[in-house]
Design a protein around this motif. Structure first.
Motif, PDB file in Angstrom:
ATOM      1  N   PHE A  13       0.818  -1.217   0.000  1.00  7.16           N
ATOM      2  CA  PHE A  13       0.000   0.000   0.000  1.00  7.16           C
ATOM      3  C   PHE A  13       0.852   1.268   0.000  1.00  7.16           C
ATOM      4  CE2 PHE A  13      -3.595   2.654   0.714  1.00  7.16           C
ATOM      5  CZ  PHE A  13      -3.195   3.635   1.615  1.00  7.16           C
ATOM      6  N   CYS A  14       1.902   1.324   0.807  1.00 11.49           N
ATOM      7  CA  CYS A  14       2.755   2.528   0.878  1.00 11.49           C
ATOM      8  C   CYS A  14       3.437   2.794  -0.453  1.00 11.49           C
ATOM      9  CB  CYS A  14       3.785   2.367   1.997  1.00 11.49           C
ATOM     10  SG  CYS A  14       3.071   2.338   3.658  1.00 11.49           S
ATOM     11  N   GLU A  15       3.904   1.738  -1.111  1.00  7.72           N
ATOM     12  CA  GLU A  15       4.540   1.923  -2.417  1.00  7.72           C
ATOM     13  C   GLU A  15       3.538   2.444  -3.444  1.00  7.72           C
ATOM     14  OE1 GLU A  15       7.046  -0.526   0.042  1.00  7.72           O
ATOM     15  OE2 GLU A  15       4.910  -0.655  -0.487  1.00  7.72           O
ATOM     16  N   GLN A  16       2.307   1.926  -3.400  1.00  6.06           N
ATOM     17  CA  GLN A  16       1.279   2.415  -4.318  1.00  6.06           C
ATOM     18  C   GLN A  16       0.974   3.894  -4.064  1.00  6.06           C
ATOM     19  OE1 GLN A  16      -2.263  -0.007  -4.412  1.00  6.06           O
ATOM     20  NE2 GLN A  16      -1.108  -1.946  -4.391  1.00  6.06           N
ATOM     21  N   TYR A  17       0.952   4.257  -2.792  1.00  5.80           N
ATOM     22  CA  TYR A  17       0.673   5.660  -2.454  1.00  5.80           C
ATOM     23  C   TYR A  17       1.775   6.576  -2.977  1.00  5.80           C
ATOM     24  CZ  TYR A  17       0.310   9.881   0.391  1.00  5.80           C
ATOM     25  OH  TYR A  17       0.241  11.175   0.796  1.00  5.80           O
ATOM     26  N   ARG A  18       3.042   6.206  -2.739  1.00  6.07           N
ATOM     27  CA  ARG A  18       4.153   7.033  -3.210  1.00  6.07           C
ATOM     28  C   ARG A  18       4.171   7.111  -4.734  1.00  6.07           C
ATOM     29  NH1 ARG A  18       6.885   4.844   1.464  1.00  6.07           N
ATOM     30  NH2 ARG A  18       7.534   3.007   0.260  1.00  6.07           N
ATOM     31  N   ALA A  19       3.847   6.017  -5.407  1.00  9.68           N
ATOM     32  CA  ALA A  19       3.804   6.024  -6.870  1.00  9.68           C
ATOM     33  C   ALA A  19       2.708   6.965  -7.377  1.00  9.68           C
ATOM     34  CB  ALA A  19       3.579   4.607  -7.395  1.00  9.68           C
ATOM     35  N   ALA A  20       1.572   6.971  -6.689  1.00  5.31           N
ATOM     36  CA  ALA A  20       0.485   7.864  -7.094  1.00  5.31           C
ATOM     37  C   ALA A  20       0.874   9.329  -6.893  1.00  5.31           C
ATOM     38  CB  ALA A  20      -0.782   7.536  -6.299  1.00  5.31           C
ATOM     39  N   VAL A  21       1.574   9.619  -5.785  1.00  3.50           N
ATOM     40  CA  VAL A  21       2.012  10.995  -5.531  1.00  3.50           C
ATOM     41  C   VAL A  21       3.007  11.443  -6.593  1.00  3.50           C
ATOM     42  CG1 VAL A  21       3.307  12.457  -3.934  1.00  3.50           C
ATOM     43  CG2 VAL A  21       1.544  10.914  -3.062  1.00  3.50           C
ATOM     44  N   ARG A  22       3.962  10.560  -6.947  1.00  2.00           N
ATOM     45  CA  ARG A  22       4.930  10.906  -7.994  1.00  2.00           C
ATOM     46  C   ARG A  22       4.229  11.146  -9.321  1.00  2.00           C
ATOM     47  NH1 ARG A  22       8.103   6.802  -5.550  1.00  2.00           N
ATOM     48  NH2 ARG A  22       7.360   5.308  -7.127  1.00  2.00           N
ATOM     49  N   LYS A  23       3.252  10.331  -9.622  1.00  2.00           N
ATOM     50  CA  LYS A  23       2.512  10.493 -10.870  1.00  2.00           C
ATOM     51  C   LYS A  23       1.796  11.842 -10.916  1.00  2.00           C
ATOM     52  CE  LYS A  23      -0.976   8.170 -13.738  1.00  2.00           C
ATOM     53  NZ  LYS A  23      -1.885   6.995 -13.836  1.00  2.00           N
ATOM     54  N   TYR A  24       1.236  12.239  -9.770  1.00  2.00           N
ATOM     55  CA  TYR A  24       0.533  13.527  -9.698  1.00  2.00           C
ATOM     56  C   TYR A  24       1.486  14.688  -9.950  1.00  2.00           C
ATOM     57  CZ  TYR A  24      -1.355  17.700  -7.486  1.00  2.00           C
ATOM     58  OH  TYR A  24      -1.746  18.997  -7.227  1.00  2.00           O
ATOM     59  N   TRP A  25       2.624  14.702  -9.247  1.00  2.00           N
ATOM     60  CA  TRP A  25       3.543  15.835  -9.377  1.00  2.00           C
ATOM     61  C   TRP A  25       4.229  15.854 -10.742  1.00  2.00           C
ATOM     62  CZ3 TRP A  25       3.159  19.975  -6.693  1.00  2.00           C
ATOM     63  CH2 TRP A  25       2.657  19.926  -5.394  1.00  2.00           C
ATOM     64  N   ASP A  26       4.487  14.702 -11.327  1.00  2.00           N
ATOM     65  CA  ASP A  26       5.028  14.684 -12.683  1.00  2.00           C
ATOM     66  C   ASP A  26       4.029  15.286 -13.672  1.00  2.00           C
ATOM     67  OD1 ASP A  26       7.306  13.511 -11.755  1.00  2.00           O
ATOM     68  OD2 ASP A  26       6.772  11.469 -12.357  1.00  2.00           O
ATOM     69  N   ALA A  27       2.764  14.930 -13.516  1.00  2.00           N
ATOM     70  CA  ALA A  27       1.746  15.480 -14.409  1.00  2.00           C
ATOM     71  C   ALA A  27       1.602  16.986 -14.209  1.00  2.00           C
ATOM     72  CB  ALA A  27       0.403  14.778 -14.158  1.00  2.00           C
TER      73      ALA A  27
END
Length: 571
Positions: free
Chosen positions: A106-120
């Motif tokens: 779950f933590c890895e999925q959360y960090r991946a989602a945050v990175r995806k948001y800021w990259d976009a």
């Protein structure tokens, strides 16, 4: 005012093997300007030009919060509270019943989602900068930086988006550059973008770098080139007026205070570590001739002494300046700095901070406070000459500087006017119309046309509405002085009435309004922060003998402003 610019290609950093060329594309709509020379210290130049970039994009204006959405939320919150509570209870009960666990990653999925948001989000910001330059210019950079190639220096100028900060980076040609090929003195705008800013960050001391203002576009049939582009920039009157007011203010006599780098380090460090919650929020200069200058940070009353420097100006009361957070743009330069000179016009008036860095120097000019533009200082109307200078002298000095490029005040006065007051008034007018700049570090006036042609007064804008209204009140004899009395050394308290109101001012010997009281709407909204109201200005005019004698003659104006900055006290 509409400004037309035309560029052939984009400015950028071009690499050829181990060599680099920092190529700046000039404005083809102006006279040709060229310069090509190796940079002796690319690393220092990178830090200095980055500080200039931070000045031009700075916008510290207070933005009033939009509470519409909050009020709508507050209105509906009472209706939603019970429903949300029931839903949460049902969800928790369901999880307890099923004893469902979170995924192991779950933590890895959360960090991946945050990175995806800021990259976009970053890609979207770059998309706006690339595909909607008009919007980017409106919010970040109203006009491309101005660059001037002179016989002895090359300097860059910019003005911040919030109209409160001015930056000028000067590089000495002999000490900062190698031999220049095909140099052509003049002033132009250069194409500037965030990509160019990124290129600046790539400068390194181990890679030879050339600095080039590419003149090729002036000899090419630009209209037929796919890289050729034209833009029309609508400069707001307030922005243009502020840029030219700063030029006029720089040409006035000021008190110079030399500060050590350590003192500036200490001041900025404390501003970073602490955030004031109540006023006042000023920097107070306490200056005693022959003693170490001291700066006091309000409201904490933290005193910082500039050891190793001595104040050599005249005695006087403390000088206070506001908007100190803007000084943080200088932090990156302090490792390169040899010293900092502060030029003061007076309490609540513009100040200029000059950072000396060997072959380079950067000037940060700040209005009296961040939310205050250059036309609304509490005494800025007192800074200008009371009468227009002679057109003959103005034209003569303009022609002299156009021919000689740079001269000191004494040289200009000896060759053009021989009447110091007339010379000062003419130079002030030339600076106010964008044709002359005063170089604080070299102490010379330079010929520099910020626009392709002189700026007309109607393009800059007229007098401040409160000043116009004050003149009308005086012309109608609507203001009366009811009391005048001494209020300390070189100060006078004046009370008056008129326009169905009563008001009073405290002015010093230079005619500057130090305090004021009035019940009008303008004064209630901001006191003296937005400039004195019409009643206070009209009272000062009447106390000085009416419109005919307001401000005195050009000679009296010159004596008054030079007395404040003189090395000895004048009565």
């Amino acid at each position: 005012m509409n400004l037309s610019v035309a560029y052939l290609g984009r400015s950028g950093l071009e690499r050829s093997g181990e060599n680099e060329v920092l190529s700046l594309k000039p404005n083809l709509a102006r006279d040709a300007v060229a310069f090509d020379a190796p940079l002796k210290d690319p690393l220092r130049f990178r830090e200095a030009i980055t500080a200039l970039h931070d000045i031009v994009i700075s916008d510290l204006r207070y933005t009033k919060r939009d509470k519409t959405a909050y009020l709508e939320w507050k209105k509906s919150e009472a209706q939603r509270t019970d429903r949300l509570r029931r839903e949460m209870i049902q969800q928790i009960q369901g999880r307890i019943a099923t004893e469902a666990d979170l995924p192991a990653d779950f933590c890895e999925q959360y960090r991946a989602a945050v990175r995806k948001y800021w990259d976009a989000r970053g890609r979207y910001a770059k998309f706006i900068q690339k595909h909607d330059p008009a919007m980017w210019r409106h919010y970040q950079m109203l006009m491309d930086p101005v660059i001037t190639v002179a016989d002895d220096v090359v300097f860059f100028e910019c003005f911040s988006a919030d109209e409160s900060s001015y930056g000028c980076l000067t590089v000495e040609r002999e000490a900062g550059f190698g031999p220049a090929a095909n140099a052509r003195p003049g002033t132009t705008n250069v194409d500037y973008s965030w990509d160019l800013y990124d290129h600046f960050q790539g400068l390194r001391s181990y890679r030879p770098t050339r600095f080039s203002i590419d003149p090729a576009g002036f000899t090419v049939k630009s209209g037929g080139s796919p890289d050729y582009r034209e833009e029309k920039i609508d400069l707001p009157a307030g922005w243009l007026n502020g840029f030219l007011q700063i030029q006029s203010a720089m040409a006035l006599p000021m008190r110079r205070v030399r500060l050590s780098v350590e003192a500036v380090y200490a001041m900025l460090g404390r501003l970073v570590r602490r955030r004031e919650k109540t006023g006042p929020r000023a920097i107070r200069f306490e200056l005693i001739p022959g003693k170490t200058p001291a700066i006091v940070l309000e409201p904490w009353e933290e005193r910082i002494e500039s050891h190793g420097t001595v104040y050599e100006g005249p005695p006087g009361e403390p000088v206070r300046v506001w908007g100190r957070r803007r000084l943080l743009t200088l932090a990156r330069l302090l490792p390169l700095a040899e010293g900092v000179d502060v030029y003061l016009l007076g309490t609540g008036l513009p100040s200029f901070w000059l950072v000396r860095m060997g072959s380079m120097r950067l000037v940060l000019g700040m209005s009296g406070w961040t939310a205050n533009d250059w036309t609304r200082g509490s005494a800025i109307d007192m800074m200008a000459p009371p009468v227009a200078p002679s057109p003959r002298i103005v034209a003569g000095i303009a022609e002299l500087l156009r021919r000689e490029r740079a001269l000191s005040f004494v040289e200009i006065d000896a060759r053009a006017s021989m009447v110091p007051a007339e010379t000062a008034a003419a130079l002030n007018r030339l600076a106010h119309t964008g044709q002359v700049i005063y170089d604080l570090g070299a102490e010379v006036y330079r010929w520099r046309q910020v626009m392709p042609r002189p700026v007309a007064e109607e393009q800059i804008g007229g007098e401040h509405p409160e000043l116009e209204a004050a003149r009308e009140l005086v012309a109608k004899n609507a203001i009366q002085v009811v009391k005048r009395e001494e209020a300390g050394p070189r100060r006078e308290l004046i009370a008056g009435k008129g326009d169905k109101l009563k008001f009073e001012i405290l002015i010093d010997a230079d005619g500057i309004i130090r305090r004021g009281q009035c019940a009008c709407a303008h004064h209630r909204r901001g006191g003296l922060r937005n400039g004195p109201c019409r009643h206070l200005q009209a009272l000062r005019m009447v106390a000085w003998g009416g419109l005919a004698n307001y401000g005195g003659s050009t000679r009296e104006w010159f004596e008054r402003i030079t007395a404040w900055a003189a090395r000895r006290e004048t009565s």
